[in-house]
Write a protein that holds these residues in place. Sequence first.
Motif, PDB file in Angstrom:
ATOM      1  N   PRO A 269       0.833  -1.212   0.000  1.00 32.12           N
ATOM      2  CA  PRO A 269       0.000   0.000   0.000  1.00 32.12           C
ATOM      3  C   PRO A 269       0.863   1.254   0.000  1.00 32.12           C
ATOM      4  CG  PRO A 269      -0.015  -1.070   2.155  1.00 32.12           C
ATOM      5  CD  PRO A 269       0.658  -2.013   1.222  1.00 32.12           C
ATOM      6  N   ILE A 270       0.406   2.282  -0.695  1.00 30.45           N
ATOM      7  CA  ILE A 270       1.125   3.541  -0.766  1.00 30.45           C
ATOM      8  C   ILE A 270       0.108   4.670  -0.847  1.00 30.45           C
ATOM      9  CG2 ILE A 270       1.354   3.309  -3.283  1.00 30.45           C
ATOM     10  CD1 ILE A 270       3.963   4.881  -3.068  1.00 30.45           C
ATOM     11  N   ASP A 271       0.405   5.771  -0.191  1.00 24.60           N
ATOM     12  CA  ASP A 271      -0.538   6.900  -0.162  1.00 24.60           C
ATOM     13  C   ASP A 271      -0.783   7.466  -1.551  1.00 24.60           C
ATOM     14  OD1 ASP A 271      -0.785   6.679   2.573  1.00 24.60           O
ATOM     15  OD2 ASP A 271       0.787   8.152   2.996  1.00 24.60           O
ATOM     16  N   LEU A 303       9.854  -8.605  -0.683  1.00 21.29           N
ATOM     17  CA  LEU A 303      10.950  -7.644  -0.703  1.00 21.29           C
ATOM     18  C   LEU A 303      10.885  -6.789  -1.965  1.00 21.29           C
ATOM     19  CD1 LEU A 303      14.095  -9.543   0.642  1.00 21.29           C
ATOM     20  CD2 LEU A 303      13.201  -7.369   1.476  1.00 21.29           C
ATOM     21  N   GLY A 304      10.583  -7.433  -3.075  1.00 20.64           N
ATOM     22  CA  GLY A 304      10.435  -6.692  -4.326  1.00 20.64           C
ATOM     23  C   GLY A 304       9.330  -5.663  -4.242  1.00 20.64           C
ATOM     24  N   ALA A 305       8.196  -6.052  -3.691  1.00 17.85           N
ATOM     25  CA  ALA A 305       7.049  -5.148  -3.573  1.00 17.85           C
ATOM     26  C   ALA A 305       7.366  -3.979  -2.637  1.00 17.85           C
ATOM     27  CB  ALA A 305       5.823  -5.907  -3.074  1.00 17.85           C
ATOM     28  N   ILE A 306       8.081  -4.247  -1.552  1.00 19.29           N
ATOM     29  CA  ILE A 306       8.464  -3.195  -0.603  1.00 19.29           C
ATOM     30  C   ILE A 306       9.372  -2.171  -1.286  1.00 19.29           C
ATOM     31  CG2 ILE A 306       9.841  -2.732   1.474  1.00 19.29           C
ATOM     32  CD1 ILE A 306       8.791  -5.514   2.513  1.00 19.29           C
ATOM     33  N   CYS A 307      10.349  -2.662  -2.027  1.00 21.09           N
ATOM     34  CA  CYS A 307      11.281  -1.766  -2.714  1.00 21.09           C
ATOM     35  C   CYS A 307      10.573  -0.947  -3.790  1.00 21.09           C
ATOM     36  CB  CYS A 307      12.418  -2.572  -3.340  1.00 21.09           C
ATOM     37  SG  CYS A 307      13.547  -3.315  -2.145  1.00 21.09           S
ATOM     38  N   ALA A 308       9.688  -1.578  -4.550  1.00 18.39           N
ATOM     39  CA  ALA A 308       8.964  -0.865  -5.602  1.00 18.39           C
ATOM     40  C   ALA A 308       8.081   0.228  -5.006  1.00 18.39           C
ATOM     41  CB  ALA A 308       8.126  -1.842  -6.421  1.00 18.39           C
ATOM     42  N   ALA A 309       7.431  -0.062  -3.873  1.00 24.30           N
ATOM     43  CA  ALA A 309       6.565   0.930  -3.239  1.00 24.30           C
ATOM     44  C   ALA A 309       7.373   2.133  -2.760  1.00 24.30           C
ATOM     45  CB  ALA A 309       5.812   0.301  -2.070  1.00 24.30           C
TER      46      ALA A 309
END
Length: 333
Positions: A269-271, A303-309
């Motif tokens: 999730p990202i604002d 980890l990929g999703a965290i970095c992309a976000a």
Amino acid sequence: MSTPRYDVVAIGNAIVDILAQTDDAFIAAEGMAKGSMQLMFSPGDADALYAKMGPGMEASGGSAANTVAAIAAMGGRCGFIGQVADDQLGDVFGHDIRAAGVDFATATRSGEPTTARCLIFVTPDGQRTMNTFLGASQFLPEAALDRDLIADAAILYLEGYLWDPEEPRAAMRAAIEVARKAGRKVAFTLSDTFCISRHGGDFRKLIADGLIDILFANEAELAALTGTEDFEAALAQVAAKVPTLVVTRGADGACAVQAGTRADVAAEPIDRVVDTTGAGDLFAAGFLHGQAQGRDLTQSLRLGAICAAEIIGHVGARPIVDMKALVTQKLAR
């Protein structure tokens, strides 16, 4: 087989990004395909488009370079091979990637053309439209390869963008041979649908010949590679041919298939999406870092999703937060 000193060594375009905000009308007026990357084949074209840009910011970029810079920010051991010219932008690129903790020792190239630059236009919805003058990066010769560096990395990571020019294409083929002789893994990112339209035959042969261990694609690239818009059919088709297939799906997250086992993760999730420049590069960083650490498929995807976000929440394709702390915090949830 010896224990590698490096987690990932990448070969890619050594580019300095120039980013500016714009609107959809400008993208349309300049005949750009929004959200894609197109090549500019002359410095004159690059200069003319640059003159039309609004206030911008310079930041070292390049797809594979962004990936290893992010891995290093998470504590990974990385190296990079890429060609810059003996000029100011070349100095900027070299300083930035070394400051990120990445080993970079490719000799500079004298004379024309200049160091590569990518003019990136970011629209209010966060989409980035890239216009790249490859400059010196397209003249990476096989002689510039540090074979010991490649053989000493657990994973060799190659970007499809660099497959276009003849000289670095030959260099990357040689690098694959070095890595495979050393018993290392080879990871490859398809980069963009235009790369597949120009070199899909080469990419399919690399896969068929068993030279790719980890393949990165997004949904559009997977469709272009297979010739089918049926996602599940395309996924099954390619997953049967590579040991590990990773596919990013934008807001729908990502999935991977490894040795017949499939994992899916949601997007973090990202604002607000500010700039999608580097999203795929950072996803690859997280996934490769996870694999180098011995994490399982789901953890590597997370980890990929965290970095992309992290990267899409601000302008630019290099992290601006403490990635070690971010990853530790997010994975603990």
